[in-house]
Design an enzyme around this catalytic site. Structure first.
Site, PDB file in Angstrom:
ATOM      1  CG  ASN A 108      -1.937   0.990   0.997  1.00 32.20           C
ATOM      2  OD1 ASN A 108      -2.328   1.512  -0.167  1.00 32.20           O
ATOM      3  ND2 ASN A 108      -2.930   0.786   1.804  1.00 32.20           N
ATOM      4  CG  HIS A 125     -11.668  -2.744  10.950  1.00 29.20           C
ATOM      5  ND1 HIS A 125     -10.617  -2.032  10.324  1.00 29.20           N
ATOM      6  CD2 HIS A 125     -11.198  -4.141  11.264  1.00 29.20           C
ATOM      7  CE1 HIS A 125      -9.529  -2.528  10.286  1.00 29.20           C
ATOM      8  NE2 HIS A 125      -9.946  -3.909  10.820  1.00 29.20           N
ATOM      9  NE  ARG A 185      -9.538  -1.553  13.805  1.00 25.76           N
ATOM     10  CZ  ARG A 185      -8.691  -1.172  12.892  1.00 25.76           C
ATOM     11  NH1 ARG A 185      -7.289  -1.638  12.745  1.00 25.76           N
ATOM     12  NH2 ARG A 185      -8.823   0.074  12.095  1.00 25.76           N
ATOM     13  CE1 TYR A 192      -5.925   1.799  12.855  1.00 29.83           C
ATOM     14  CE2 TYR A 192      -5.375   2.449  10.537  1.00 29.83           C
ATOM     15  CZ  TYR A 192      -5.835   1.502  11.450  1.00 29.83           C
ATOM     16  OH  TYR A 192      -6.079   0.369  11.110  1.00 29.83           O
ATOM     17  CG  ASP A 243      -4.270  -1.019  14.918  1.00 26.10           C
ATOM     18  OD1 ASP A 243      -4.453  -1.285  13.753  1.00 26.10           O
ATOM     19  OD2 ASP A 243      -3.024  -0.671  15.548  1.00 26.10           O
ATOM     20  CG  HIS A 285      -1.949   2.453  13.038  1.00 30.66           C
ATOM     21  ND1 HIS A 285      -1.716   3.209  12.281  1.00 30.66           N
ATOM     22  CD2 HIS A 285      -2.545   1.405  12.403  1.00 30.66           C
ATOM     23  CE1 HIS A 285      -1.556   2.670  10.888  1.00 30.66           C
ATOM     24  NE2 HIS A 285      -2.213   1.387  10.831  1.00 30.66           N
ATOM     25  CD  GLU A 343      -3.648  -4.522  14.915  1.00 27.78           C
ATOM     26  OE1 GLU A 343      -4.673  -4.689  15.248  1.00 27.78           O
ATOM     27  OE2 GLU A 343      -3.396  -4.004  13.799  1.00 27.78           O
ATOM     28  CD  GLU A 380      -1.069  -3.569  10.485  1.00 26.93           C
ATOM     29  OE1 GLU A 380      -2.103  -4.103  11.172  1.00 26.93           O
ATOM     30  OE2 GLU A 380      -1.062  -2.564   9.982  1.00 26.93           O
ATOM     31  NE  ARG A 419      -2.628  -7.061  13.232  1.00 29.51           N
ATOM     32  CZ  ARG A 419      -3.752  -7.176  12.394  1.00 29.51           C
ATOM     33  NH1 ARG A 419      -4.466  -8.041  12.651  1.00 29.51           N
ATOM     34  NH2 ARG A 419      -4.035  -6.188  11.448  1.00 29.51           N
ATOM     35  CG  HIS A 424      -2.734  -6.579   8.081  1.00 34.48           C
ATOM     36  ND1 HIS A 424      -1.672  -6.062   7.175  1.00 34.48           N
ATOM     37  CD2 HIS A 424      -3.583  -5.616   8.335  1.00 34.48           C
ATOM     38  CE1 HIS A 424      -2.224  -4.885   7.042  1.00 34.48           C
ATOM     39  NE2 HIS A 424      -3.104  -4.718   7.698  1.00 34.48           N
ATOM     40  CG  ASP A 461      -3.789  -2.083   2.724  1.00 35.77           C
ATOM     41  OD1 ASP A 461      -4.746  -2.002   3.585  1.00 35.77           O
ATOM     42  OD2 ASP A 461      -2.578  -2.505   2.849  1.00 35.77           O
ATOM     43  CD  GLU A 521      -7.139  -5.978   9.774  1.00 37.25           C
ATOM     44  OE1 GLU A 521      -6.012  -6.407  10.054  1.00 37.25           O
ATOM     45  OE2 GLU A 521      -7.380  -4.712   9.882  1.00 37.25           O
ATOM     46  CD1 TRP A 546      -1.794   8.092   9.568  1.00 34.07           C
ATOM     47  CD2 TRP A 546      -1.132   6.066   8.756  1.00 34.07           C
ATOM     48  NE1 TRP A 546      -2.890   7.686   9.055  1.00 34.07           N
ATOM     49  CE2 TRP A 546      -2.653   6.246   8.628  1.00 34.07           C
ATOM     50  CE3 TRP A 546      -0.866   4.831   8.266  1.00 34.07           C
ATOM     51  CZ2 TRP A 546      -3.518   5.480   8.086  1.00 34.07           C
ATOM     52  CZ3 TRP A 546      -1.775   3.565   7.757  1.00 34.07           C
ATOM     53  CH2 TRP A 546      -3.324   4.343   7.665  1.00 34.07           C
TER      54      TRP A 546
HETATM   55  O1  EZ4 Z   1      -5.098  -3.359  11.405  1.00 30.31           O
HETATM   56  N1  EZ4 Z   1      -5.106  -2.843  10.368  1.00 30.31           N
HETATM   57  C1  EZ4 Z   1      -4.292  -1.743  10.041  1.00 30.31           C
HETATM   58  O2  EZ4 Z   1      -3.641  -1.241  10.694  1.00 30.31           O
HETATM   59  C2  EZ4 Z   1      -4.663  -1.338   8.744  1.00 30.31           C
HETATM   60  O3  EZ4 Z   1      -5.480  -0.524   8.423  1.00 30.31           O
HETATM   61  C3  EZ4 Z   1      -3.086  -0.749   8.038  1.00 30.31           C
HETATM   62  O4  EZ4 Z   1      -3.255   0.676   8.468  1.00 30.31           O
HETATM   63  C4  EZ4 Z   1      -3.345  -0.575   6.400  1.00 30.31           C
HETATM   64  O5  EZ4 Z   1      -3.417  -1.937   6.042  1.00 30.31           O
HETATM   65  C5  EZ4 Z   1      -2.080   0.124   6.094  1.00 30.31           C
HETATM   66  O6  EZ4 Z   1      -2.108  -0.073   4.534  1.00 30.31           O
HETATM   67 CO    CO Z   2      -3.093  -2.767  12.433  1.00 29.21          CO
END
Ligand code: EZ4
Ligand code: CO
Length: 405
Positions: free
Chosen positions: A39, A124, A149, A161, A213, A215, A239, A265, A286, A315, A319, A342, A405
């Protein structure tokens, strides 16, 4: 005379978002598909495959999955990394697809057969505020999901995010000319998110799996404190609490909290998680076939993880194309230490380009019984969705400092 690979081509298409797919064809007319989508950097992998890998595949015996994997891994000299490992992953997935088709069985049968009735998935639920998230949790539970989630907007911050702009579909890679820039406050996040968990547990109770998550956005100490703070909400997993390049940093988290941790991931080989697993610093791994060297390498990682009581949590965001999702589901069906999968459903256009046998029912994904991965790619339709560069967002702290991010 054994079979030979006679065609190897890379198909780039953008049915709602970019996907890169490798298609192999053998002299016996058997085809195999492999997801190669990275991605935000899709054409790097497409070029790696087209320029350096596809020419080497022509004439090779498709049955030699292990030798081809090692040929591409050791033969590259410059080992590991997301671009190399996504390229190897695509070849690996396509060769397993061919082998299972040739054997006339769905891939999970070749991987040891069915070890469970279905692959429990999580959806999600997200929203700009807590009421919106609660409505989405209700919708997932009504649809039979056993795991959800939750991600929420943070008061005072803009886009964050995991919160989708439109209610039906989350696609973070939106910046065509340059990445979208967002601003972040960890303090605001840490103060607000426990209220989300409290509201979810108050309204829906504890008899479903609740996940979140972070992130990659906390320091190890913040993650330890946050994990301890939210123990009362009994998350199935927290996560990516902190960036995992420093695997030993997770010792700090594990020393302070029993909130289960899921990471991986962004990993692309077993070397990214060897210490996390062998020291039991995480509870779920993951990795997913497209980013971690395909079916073969993900199988090695989860079987290694099983020795330490670490379970899978592949994961499965938008994407990952249906080709990767199918490969993940075949692995999920057959491994001993399955945890959770997921599942962010794809757009109608994506499902039209990538017709697949897997299907959702009673909170699970089921692989279907088509031979191989059970995915076909409509190349004519794919050609009607031209590539369009799409950057993932960039995240800065409120003072402008570059952040995760
Ligand atoms: O747990 N899932 C994630 O963290 C995803 O949403 C990632 O941000 C994307 O796959 C990045 O391309
Ligand atoms: Co994630």
């Amino acid at each position: 005379m054994s079979d030979r690979i006679v065609d190897a081509k890379v198909i780039v298409t953008c049915p709602g978002r970019n996907f890169v797919t490798l298609k192999l064809t053998t002299a016996d007319g058997v085809t195999g598909l492999g997801d190669a989508t990275l991605n935000g950097r899709e054409l790097a992998v497409a070029t790696y495959l087209q320029e350096y890998v596809c020419p080497l595949l022509l004439g090779r015996d498709p049955a030699q999955i292990n030798d081809t994997w090692q040929y591409l891994y050791r033969g590259a000299y410059w080992r590991r990394g997301p671009v190399t490992m996504a390229s190897i992953a695509a070849v690996d997935m396509a060769l397993w697809d061919i082998k299972a088709k040739t054997a006339g069985m769905p891939l999970y049968q070749l991987l040891g057969g069915r070890a469970r009735d279905g692959v429990t998935v999580y959806g999600h639920a997200n929203g700009r505020d807590i009421p919106e998230v609660l409505d989405e949790v209700a919708a997932f539970l009504e649809r039979g999901y056993k795991a959800v989630r939750v991600q929420v907007g943070i008061p005072g911050l803009g886009a964050v995010y995991g919160v989708s702009k439109d209610r039906t579909f989350y696609e973070p890679a939106t910046g065509t000319d340059r990445p979208e820039e967002t601003r972040w406050s960890t303090e605001a996040y840490l103060h607000f998110v426990p209220q989300l968990f409290a509201a979810v547990r108050d309204r829906f109770g504890f008899d479903f799996h609740l996940l979140h998550d972070a992130h990659h956005r906390l320091t190890p100490t913040e993650a330890a404190k946050f994990g301890k703070r939210i123990e009362e909400y009994d998350l199935f997993w927290l996560e990516d609490p902190t960036p995992a390049e420093a695997q030993d940093a997770f010792r700090i988290i594990k020393q302070h909290t029993t909130t289960p941790i899921a990471v991986g991931e962004v990993f692309n080989t077993i070397w990214d998680c060897h210490q996390l697993i062998s020291e039991r610093l995480i509870d779920f791994i993951r990795v997913t076939p497209v980013h971690a060297g395909g079916v073969s390498h993900v199988k090695r990682i989860v079987e290694f993880a099983d020795l330490y009581g670490v379970r899978s949590g592949f994961h499965g965001a938008t994407d990952m194309s249906p080709v990767c999702m199918a490969a993940a589901i075949h692995l999920d069906m057959s491994i001993a230490n399955f945890g959770l999968q997921e599942y962010m459903h794809h757009t109608e256009e994506t499902n039209a380009v990538f017709r697949h046998a897997y299907y959702f029912a009673d909170g699970c994904l089921h692989p279907g019984d088509e031979p191989g991965l059970g995915v076909t790619l409509d190349e004519e339709l794919a050609a009607t969705f031209p590539y369009r560069r799409a950057y993932l967002p960039v995240n800065r702290l409120l003072d402008g400092t570059m952040f995760h991010w």
